[in-house]
Design a protein around this motif. Structure first.
Motif, mmCIF file in Angstrom:
data_model
loop_
_atom_site.group_PDB
_atom_site.id
_atom_site.type_symbol
_atom_site.label_atom_id
_atom_site.label_comp_id
_atom_site.label_asym_id
_atom_site.label_seq_id
_atom_site.Cartn_x
_atom_site.Cartn_y
_atom_site.Cartn_z
ATOM 1 N N THR A 1 0.851 -1.170 -0.200
ATOM 2 C CA THR A 1 0.093 0.065 -0.045
ATOM 3 C C THR A 1 0.841 1.265 0.063
ATOM 4 N N GLY A 2 2.043 1.148 0.262
ATOM 5 C CA GLY A 2 2.825 2.432 0.424
ATOM 6 C C GLY A 2 3.017 3.177 1.638
ATOM 7 N N THR A 3 2.069 2.534 2.622
ATOM 8 C CA THR A 3 2.122 3.322 3.979
ATOM 9 C C THR A 3 3.210 2.986 4.870
ATOM 10 N N LEU A 4 3.416 3.894 5.714
ATOM 11 C CA LEU A 4 4.467 3.786 6.727
ATOM 12 C C LEU A 4 4.065 3.996 8.101
ATOM 13 N N TYR A 5 4.394 3.358 8.932
ATOM 14 C CA TYR A 5 4.119 3.646 10.447
ATOM 15 C C TYR A 5 5.245 3.799 11.179
ATOM 16 N N LEU A 6 5.460 4.847 11.841
ATOM 17 C CA LEU A 6 6.961 5.121 12.695
ATOM 18 C C LEU A 6 5.984 5.461 14.084
ATOM 19 N N SER A 7 6.664 4.540 15.096
ATOM 20 C CA SER A 7 6.100 4.915 16.641
ATOM 21 C C SER A 7 6.566 6.232 16.911
ATOM 22 N N PRO A 8 5.604 6.747 18.139
ATOM 23 C CA PRO A 8 5.973 8.168 18.617
ATOM 24 C C PRO A 8 7.412 8.183 19.029
ATOM 25 N N THR A 9 8.160 7.352 19.650
ATOM 26 C CA THR A 9 9.313 7.397 20.090
ATOM 27 C C THR A 9 10.307 7.441 19.002
ATOM 28 N N LEU A 10 9.984 6.824 17.771
ATOM 29 C CA LEU A 10 10.857 6.774 16.792
ATOM 30 C C LEU A 10 10.802 8.178 15.981
ATOM 31 N N LEU A 11 9.685 8.688 16.008
ATOM 32 C CA LEU A 11 9.236 9.999 15.328
ATOM 33 C C LEU A 11 10.106 11.016 16.266
ATOM 34 N N ALA A 12 9.937 11.072 17.287
ATOM 35 C CA ALA A 12 10.993 11.861 18.248
ATOM 36 C C ALA A 12 12.480 11.933 18.331
ATOM 37 N N MET A 13 12.606 10.551 18.047
ATOM 38 C CA MET A 13 14.209 10.318 17.679
ATOM 39 C C MET A 13 14.865 10.951 16.487
ATOM 40 N N LEU A 14 14.125 10.883 15.465
ATOM 41 C CA LEU A 14 14.403 11.607 14.210
ATOM 42 C C LEU A 14 13.903 12.954 14.081
ATOM 43 N N GLY A 15 12.958 13.620 14.826
ATOM 44 C CA GLY A 15 12.354 14.783 14.774
ATOM 45 C C GLY A 15 11.503 15.138 13.624
ATOM 46 N N LEU A 16 10.777 13.819 13.202
ATOM 47 C CA LEU A 16 9.839 13.997 12.069
ATOM 48 C C LEU A 16 8.454 14.177 12.333
ATOM 49 N N PRO A 17 7.639 14.795 11.606
ATOM 50 C CA PRO A 17 6.382 14.921 12.084
ATOM 51 C C PRO A 17 5.340 13.566 12.115
ATOM 52 N N ALA A 18 4.354 13.548 12.581
ATOM 53 C CA ALA A 18 3.557 12.301 12.795
ATOM 54 C C ALA A 18 3.021 11.871 11.473
ATOM 55 N N ASP A 19 3.223 12.563 10.619
ATOM 56 C CA ASP A 19 2.696 12.046 9.131
ATOM 57 C C ASP A 19 3.592 12.082 8.134
ATOM 58 N N ALA A 20 5.026 11.746 8.840
ATOM 59 C CA ALA A 20 6.237 11.687 8.057
ATOM 60 C C ALA A 20 5.888 10.382 6.934
ATOM 61 N N LYS A 21 6.671 10.736 5.621
ATOM 62 C CA LYS A 21 6.688 9.697 4.754
ATOM 63 C C LYS A 21 7.911 9.021 4.610
ATOM 64 N N LEU A 22 8.079 7.786 3.727
ATOM 65 C CA LEU A 22 9.089 7.243 3.651
ATOM 66 C C LEU A 22 10.365 8.032 2.951
ATOM 67 N N GLU A 23 10.149 8.998 2.262
ATOM 68 C CA GLU A 23 11.233 9.591 1.707
ATOM 69 C C GLU A 23 11.858 10.645 2.492
ATOM 70 N N GLN A 24 11.120 11.248 3.630
ATOM 71 C CA GLN A 24 11.382 12.059 4.501
ATOM 72 C C GLN A 24 12.415 11.291 5.580
ATOM 73 N N TRP A 25 12.093 9.906 5.957
ATOM 74 C CA TRP A 25 12.902 9.340 6.764
ATOM 75 C C TRP A 25 14.270 8.989 5.950
ATOM 76 N N ALA A 26 14.184 8.490 4.653
ATOM 77 C CA ALA A 26 15.414 8.021 3.977
ATOM 78 C C ALA A 26 16.255 9.202 3.595
ATOM 79 N N ASP A 27 15.687 10.564 3.621
ATOM 80 C CA ASP A 27 16.644 11.723 3.366
ATOM 81 C C ASP A 27 17.444 11.944 4.568
#
Length: 437
Positions: A194-220
């Motif tokens: 489906t192309g969907t990505l789930y990142l736990s709240p702790t992982l989002l906080a560790m990476l400084g990403l928004p709640a609706d972060a996409k795979l490309e934002q993580w990879a960048d």
């Protein structure tokens, strides 16, 4: 693996397979025979003057002639293109002092044209300013080991293909169960279908990403220098070359800092074997990396005073002490003739045990009295074990603390034998998880 060009090659006294070159001291011969029993060939790369020493066993073990393997370029040309990013990354990382030991498995095209696997290990020495000046190591053919691992991966894929979502379990519960297999707390769940990505709240906080972060934002966020390596590891996982992702890399954070992370992951496959989902966990290991780097810098300052005399003995000693296996050599009278630190650590053997030149029988008696083998007739058990100690054999044993050891015995020419201990606890745990699926 590195080799010396034939034009600058030193004269090498060749010996028949399984025999040590003449002129070696007893201690040097022990180290050499122990490495031969592991099917490793030795190399010694002087980075500053560009010269490289290699043992005659290295070409024989790889099945390559002197004409086929005469320079570093020859070895690189034989390496599988898909393995080059990982190899270059790990070598550069170690030479920069970022890892305690260089170790990398790569495929190479052998003399008969088939693809085989080689495992290269090495330990670098550095000047006081941190610059690598020398890499001492060994290379061994591990094709049979890799074939066994691929069989386990194939079995795992068959089990995972039968998994289906639902059956009374919510997506969050399944995600948690799968993440436990991957080991970690900061969970991610990538659904390729489906192309969907789930990142736990702790992982989002560790990476400084928004709640609706996409795979490309993580990879960048992955450091540009580490992206080829990370991609090669993902490809290996997706192709089934490895059963489980376990890699370390850097993030280039928006605030300009660099953070180290260790990522674990497993994949679920469709009936046709294609990956449909990847689930795992990742954590920040920046402090661990910093401590390791400080330790390596301290070692580099001490290593700056080393000299190249007694090269053979030094090469063998360094390699044995930096192997992940426990290795012990017993002479014709079955007394301990040589051992590495890993052997002492794996069996929890104190220094006092080796004070009186113990025999193999003394070792088994000591372990039996300590309860390593459970409730047994100690004398009878020792007699049975010692009786087969000089034969080729392999066995597995679970220690009282739950550690599973694989023990192999290899006889040596002229009497005596080498015992090789491998910690296979994680492999056994993984196989048990597959069977329980």
């Amino acid at each position: 693996m590195v080799t010396r060009a034939s034009s600058s090659s030193p004269s090498v006294r060749r010996a028949p397979p399984g025999a040590a070159p003449a002129g070696l001291a007893a201690s040097e011969e022990r180290y050499l025979l122990a490495l031969q029993s592991l099917n490793y060939g030795v190399y010694d790369w002087d980075i500053e003057d560009g010269t490289i020493y290699y043992s005659p066993d290295l070409r024989i073990m790889l099945g390559l002639s002197e004409a086929e393997l005469a320079s570093p370029a020859d070895w690189m040309a034989r390496m599988h293109p898909d393995d080059m990013p990982l190899y270059r990354h790990k070598l550069a990382e170690h030479l920069k002092g970022m890892t305690a030991r260089f170790e990398c498995d790569t495929r190479y095209r052998s003399g008969d044209g088939t693809w085989r696997w080689a495992r290269q290990s090495g330990v670098a020495q550095h000047r006081a300013d941190g610059r690598a000046i020398r890499l001492v190591g060994a290379t061994g053919d591990v094709t049979e080991i890799k074939n066994h691992e691929r069989e386990a991966v194939a079995a795992a894929a068959a089990h995972r293909a039968a998994l289906t979502l639902g059956h009374g379990r919510s997506g969050g519960e399944e995600r948690y169960t799968l993440a436990l297999q991957a080991i970690g707390e900061n969970v991610y769940d990538w659904d390729l279908s489906t192309g969907t990505l789930y990142l736990s709240p702790t992982l989002l906080a560790m990476l400084g990403l928004p709640a609706d972060a996409k795979l490309e934002q993580w990879a960048d966020l992955i450091h540009p220098d580490d992206r080829p390596y990370h991609r090669s590891m993902l490809l290996a996982l997706f192709k089934g070359d490895i059963a489980r992702l376990d890699c370390e890399f850097r993030y280039a954070m928006p605030d300009g800092t660099v953070r180290w992370a260790r990522q674990h992951g497993i994949v679920l496959r469709r009936a046709d074997g294609r990956v449909r989902r990847m689930v795992g966990a990742t954590g920040d290991i920046t402090l661990i990396r910093q401590r390791a780097l400080e330790l390596e810098r301290a070692k580099a300052e001490a290593a700056a005073a080393w000299r190249d005399n007694e090269r053979t003995r030094e090469v063998m000693a360094v390699m044995l002490d930096n192997m992940s296996h426990g290795v012990a050599m017993f002479d014709g009278a079955t007394r301990v003739a040589a051992r590495n630190r890993r052997f002492e650590e794996m069996l929890d053997l104190p220094a006092s045990f080796f004070a009186g030149a113990p025999t193999y029988s003394d070792l088994i008696h000591y372990l039996a009295r300590r309860g390593e083998y459970g409730d047994i007739d100690v004398d009878r058990f020792v007699d049975e074990v010692v009786a087969r100690s000089s034969q080729h054999y392999s066995t597995e044993r679970t220690r009282p603390d739950g550690t599973v050891l694989e023990i192999r015995h290899n006889p040596l020419p002229g009497g005596g034998f080498v015992s090789i201990y491998s910690d296979i606890t994680e492999r056994k745990r993984y196989e048990a998880q597959i069977e329980a699926t």
